[in-house]
Scaffold this active site. Structure first.
Site, PDB file in Angstrom:
ATOM      1  N   GLU A   1       0.882  -1.153   0.000  1.00 13.23           N
ATOM      2  CA  GLU A   1       0.000   0.000   0.000  1.00 13.23           C
ATOM      3  C   GLU A   1       0.929   1.215   0.000  1.00 13.23           C
ATOM      4  O   GLU A   1       1.814   1.294   0.858  1.00 13.23           O
ATOM      5  CB  GLU A   1      -0.825  -0.045   1.294  1.00 13.23           C
ATOM      6  CG  GLU A   1      -2.064   0.772   1.226  1.00 13.23           C
ATOM      7  CD  GLU A   1      -2.827   0.765   2.554  1.00 13.23           C
ATOM      8  OE1 GLU A   1      -2.710  -0.197   3.338  1.00 13.23           O
ATOM      9  OE2 GLU A   1      -3.513   1.766   2.789  1.00 13.23           O
TER      10      GLU A   1
ATOM     11  N   ARG B   1       4.909 -13.216   9.400  1.00 14.53           N
ATOM     12  CA  ARG B   1       5.631 -11.990   9.110  1.00 14.53           C
ATOM     13  C   ARG B   1       6.954 -11.968   9.871  1.00 14.53           C
ATOM     14  O   ARG B   1       7.149 -12.706  10.833  1.00 14.53           O
ATOM     15  CB  ARG B   1       4.793 -10.764   9.452  1.00 14.53           C
ATOM     16  CG  ARG B   1       4.399 -10.645  10.920  1.00 14.53           C
ATOM     17  CD  ARG B   1       3.758  -9.288  11.211  1.00 14.53           C
ATOM     18  NE  ARG B   1       2.780  -8.903  10.211  1.00 14.53           N
ATOM     19  CZ  ARG B   1       2.772  -7.707   9.590  1.00 14.53           C
ATOM     20  NH1 ARG B   1       3.680  -6.817   9.848  1.00 14.53           N
ATOM     21  NH2 ARG B   1       1.840  -7.414   8.729  1.00 14.53           N
TER      22      ARG B   1
ATOM     23  N   LYS C   1       4.143   0.752   9.806  1.00 10.03           N
ATOM     24  CA  LYS C   1       4.370   1.956   8.994  1.00 10.03           C
ATOM     25  C   LYS C   1       3.842   3.204   9.694  1.00 10.03           C
ATOM     26  O   LYS C   1       4.422   4.273   9.589  1.00 10.03           O
ATOM     27  CB  LYS C   1       3.691   1.803   7.635  1.00 10.03           C
ATOM     28  CG  LYS C   1       4.530   0.969   6.678  1.00 10.03           C
ATOM     29  CD  LYS C   1       3.994   1.054   5.272  1.00 10.03           C
ATOM     30  CE  LYS C   1       2.908   0.038   5.069  1.00 10.03           C
ATOM     31  NZ  LYS C   1       2.459  -0.089   3.681  1.00 10.03           N
TER      32      LYS C   1
HETATM   33  P1  ATP Z   1       1.650  -1.890   8.053  1.00 18.03           P
HETATM   34  O1  ATP Z   1       0.727  -2.777   8.837  1.00 18.03           O
HETATM   35  O2  ATP Z   1       2.843  -1.439   8.791  1.00 18.03           O
HETATM   36  O3  ATP Z   1       0.953  -0.804   7.296  1.00 18.03           O
HETATM   37  P2  ATP Z   1       1.337  -3.632   5.886  1.00 18.03           P
HETATM   38  O4  ATP Z   1       1.543  -5.070   6.055  1.00 18.03           O
HETATM   39  O5  ATP Z   1      -0.069  -3.169   5.891  1.00 18.03           O
HETATM   40  O6  ATP Z   1       2.226  -2.851   6.935  1.00 18.03           O
HETATM   41  P3  ATP Z   1       1.596  -3.413   3.085  1.00 18.03           P
HETATM   42  O7  ATP Z   1       2.056  -2.268   2.269  1.00 18.03           O
HETATM   43  O8  ATP Z   1       0.176  -3.800   2.997  1.00 18.03           O
HETATM   44  O9  ATP Z   1       2.011  -3.093   4.569  1.00 18.03           O
HETATM   45  O10 ATP Z   1       2.541  -4.659   2.842  1.00 18.03           O
HETATM   46  C1  ATP Z   1       2.845  -5.162   1.574  1.00 18.03           C
HETATM   47  C2  ATP Z   1       3.188  -6.614   1.695  1.00 18.03           C
HETATM   48  O11 ATP Z   1       4.275  -6.796   2.597  1.00 18.03           O
HETATM   49  C3  ATP Z   1       2.028  -7.417   2.247  1.00 18.03           C
HETATM   50  O12 ATP Z   1       1.870  -8.555   1.435  1.00 18.03           O
HETATM   51  C4  ATP Z   1       2.437  -7.761   3.635  1.00 18.03           C
HETATM   52  O13 ATP Z   1       1.911  -8.995   4.011  1.00 18.03           O
HETATM   53  C5  ATP Z   1       3.956  -7.780   3.544  1.00 18.03           C
HETATM   54  N1  ATP Z   1       4.572  -7.445   4.824  1.00 18.03           N
HETATM   55  C6  ATP Z   1       4.382  -6.341   5.560  1.00 18.03           C
HETATM   56  N2  ATP Z   1       5.057  -6.408   6.719  1.00 18.03           N
HETATM   57  C7  ATP Z   1       5.708  -7.596   6.729  1.00 18.03           C
HETATM   58  C8  ATP Z   1       6.577  -8.258   7.651  1.00 18.03           C
HETATM   59  N3  ATP Z   1       6.914  -7.719   8.812  1.00 18.03           N
HETATM   60  N4  ATP Z   1       7.054  -9.470   7.306  1.00 18.03           N
HETATM   61  C9  ATP Z   1       6.727 -10.025   6.131  1.00 18.03           C
HETATM   62  N5  ATP Z   1       5.919  -9.469   5.229  1.00 18.03           N
HETATM   63  C10 ATP Z   1       5.406  -8.261   5.512  1.00 18.03           C
HETATM   64 MG    MG Z   2      -1.574  -3.494   4.570  1.00 15.93          MG
END
Ligand code: ATP
Ligand code: MG
Length: 558
Positions: free
Chosen positions: A35, A260, A270
């Site tokens: 995102e 994760r 984030k």
């Molecule tokens: P946040 O919750 O901090 O906003 P997010 O997971 O919503 O992070 P996205 O931009 O949606 O952020 O993430 C893109 C991809 O990265 C998704 O497929 C998510 O599952 C993966 N991802 C995010 N954080 C992790 C992590 N700590 N370990 C592995 N994969 C991750």
């Molecule tokens: Mg997300």
């Protein structure tokens, strides 16, 4: 017989191999779907390495897809930064995609659901929807608007799209089952009204799809075979499947979940990282203490070290915590093979070698990297006045101190033996200078009479040394498990006040005076350092990447 597919290194690879062998799929297509509401971090790197890595391994494709369905938090700035970070990690996407490019198709599928009596416009408030959802032990209550006719729903949804309702006045919901044991299946919201401009579609839309509604459809449009996400989405999978099974998608993707990445002493939300930047707790997204790709890049990590880290931590189905020392171990092992060694005196103490001729300068040969069989040699200037590390001298040393002290002899790396004759102090009693003598017969580091010294010190020649700034780093947070914050406390209560120490008067060998940003070196006896882009000509700035002490390797042995 030769196996038709490579060995599986984890459960997802095993699923893919089984799918290829059973014929369920005839190719592998993955995607990395960030995102664009912040910069990527090391957790994303795990997902990137996994998704792009699977495509590489199985001769498939991986898309970079921006999941830009929420206009309130997303910005074009992040889109460019994310593209750069993925490329920096060493990956190329098959297609660059935006969920917002599919808004028309999403709308068509919403109409399909309405026509099939599988979606309805609900005029309950957000609060009412929440209250009527029920709990894990109690079923939810049907909305009074749940049985609106198809015609009425089509008309109301059209009005939603045309901006005839205010934000929050109504939503489109799936019509599934308000007493479903999985709360995600209790008539989830599919579309809401947001009167906000979108970075891609501008003001064309004022209704936006929810993540759950959009995600599977994005996968379907792009022909994704294996849609890999983190464990929190496991409970959403029935909805993912339901949405795909109830409209005429061109392709049926499947979702798989993995654990994760969590790292000790590190936060990866984030939202929180954004707050650290906005409130000035760090200097920016690329502050070398940040777990962002930009931060660790500026700190001096290489793409290959991060890829190796992601490879070795593996992929599992249960959440766990990875020791940040393992990440440090990965870069340390790499730089041990690739980084040149130079001498840098972080906290200088002047030494005058009284019996060394005034004005004389020698060029001493030093091997750049003893770990590299092809390493070149360089010349290091030596003269009557040098600097050594303040910590390498003690006036009244304990027994185990093998470095310099009054009357003691030590070796200067690559150069001569010196003996301390006199200690000069200022009026406050602080040592300001040492007067020493050298033995000209010990050049290169050995005495012809075979006498031994216990300490070898690094040094720089005073008139030749270049002044540099060095930034030493420690963990940004003091708590090992940042997921386990005590009740009543905020994550910011755990910020480490000593996470950055700036040394402004470091003296380094002249060969490093004009090194290009991102050059990585080992400062002998200190650790690995990286030239910061803040450097100016003749005034370099170095970031400490890691110290020499391999805490992780030591832990493995005990
Ligand atoms: P946040 O919750 O901090 O906003 P997010 O997971 O919503 O992070 P996205 O931009 O949606 O952020 O993430 C893109 C991809 O990265 C998704 O497929 C998510 O599952 C993966 N991802 C995010 N954080 C992790 C992590 N700590 N370990 C592995 N994969 C991750
Ligand atoms: Mg997300």
């Amino acid at each position: 017989m030769e196996r038709p597919h490579p060995e599986a290194r984890n459960f997802i690879e095993q699923i893919i191999i089984d799918d290829l062998e059973s014929g369920r799929v005839d190719r592998v297509a993955t995607r990395f779907p960030p995102e664009p509401n912040g910069y990527l971090h090391i957790g994303h790197a795990k997902s990137i390495c996994l998704n792009f890595g699977l495509a590489e391994k199985f001769g498939g494709t991986c898309n970079l897809r921006f999941d830009d369905t929420n206009p309130t938090k997303e910005e074009a700035e992040y889109v460019e930064a994310i593209k750069e970070d993925v490329r920096w990690l060493g990956f190329n996407w098959a297609n660059l995609c935006f969920a917002s490019d599919y808004f028309d198709q999403f709308y068509e599928w919403a109409l399909e659901l309405i026509n099939a009596e599988k979606a309805y416009v609900d005029h309950q408030s957000a609060e009412e929807i929440r209250l009527n959802r029920g709990t894990l032990t109690e079923p939810g209550k049907d909305s009074p608007y749940r049985n609106r006719s198809v015609e009425e729903n089509l008309e109301l949804f059209e009005k939603m799209k045309n901006g005839e309702f205010e934000e929050g006045e109504c939503v489109l919901r799936a019509k599934i089952d308000m007493s479903h044991p999985n709360l995600n299946m209790r008539d989830p919201v599919l579309y809401r009204i947001l009167k906000k401009s979108h970075h891609n579609t501008g003001d064309r839309w004022c209704i936006y799809p929810m993540y759950d509604f959009a995600h599977g459809y994005e996968d379907a449009i792009e022909g994704i075979t294996h849609s890999i996400c983190t464990l929190e989405f496991q409970d959403h999978r029935p909805l993912y499947d339901w949405l795909l099974d109830n409209v005429s998608v061109p392709h049926r993707p499947r979702q798989y979940e993995f654990a994760r990445l969590n790292l000790t002493y590190t936060l990866m939300s984030k939202r929180k990282l954004l707050e650290l930047v906005n409130k000035g707790y760090v200097s920016g997204w690329d502050d070398p203490r940040m777990p962002t790709i930009r931060g660790i890049r500026r700190r001096g990590f290489t793409p290959s070290s991060i890829r190796r880290f992601c490879e070795e931590i593996g992929v599992s189905k249960t959440n766990s915590m990875v020791d940040i020392e393992f990440l440090h171990h990965c870069i340390r092992e790499e730089l041990n093979k690739t980084a040149d060694r130079v001498m840098a005196v972080l906290r200088p103490l002047k030494v005058v070698i009284e019996n060394y001729p005034e004005g004389q300068v020698e060029e001493i040969d030093a091997l750049n990297n003893p770990e590299d069989p092809n390493s070149p040699w360089r010349k290091v200037p030596f003269s009557r006045e040098i600097y050594i590390e303040r910590d390498d001298f003690m006036e009244d040393p304990p027994k185990k101190f093998f470095r310099l002290a009054p009357g003691r002899e030590v070796r200067l790396k690559h150069a001569y033996f010196i003996t301390c004759k006199e200690v000069i102090k200022d009026e406050k009693g602080e040592v300001t200078e040492l007067r020493c003598v050298y033995d000209p017969k010990t050049r290169g580091g050995d005495a012809p009479d075979g006498r031994k010294v216990k300490g070898t010190l690094h040094w720089v020649s005073a008139p030749h040394a270049v002044k540099a700034e060095v930034r030493l780093y420690d963990h940004l947070f003091t708590l090992k498990n940042m997921e386990a914050i005590e009740e009543g406390k905020d994550y910011k209560d755990y910020l480490n006040p000593d996470s950055l120490e700036i040394l402004a008067n470091v003296l380094i060998e002249p060969c490093m005076g004009e090194a290009a940003p991102y050059t990585k070196v080992q400062f002998l006896r200190h650790g690995y350092f990286c030239v910061d882009p803040d450097s100016e000509k003749g005034r370099p700035v170095f970031n400490q990447i890691v110290s020499l002490k391999d805490t992780w390797a030591k832990l493995q042995k005990t």
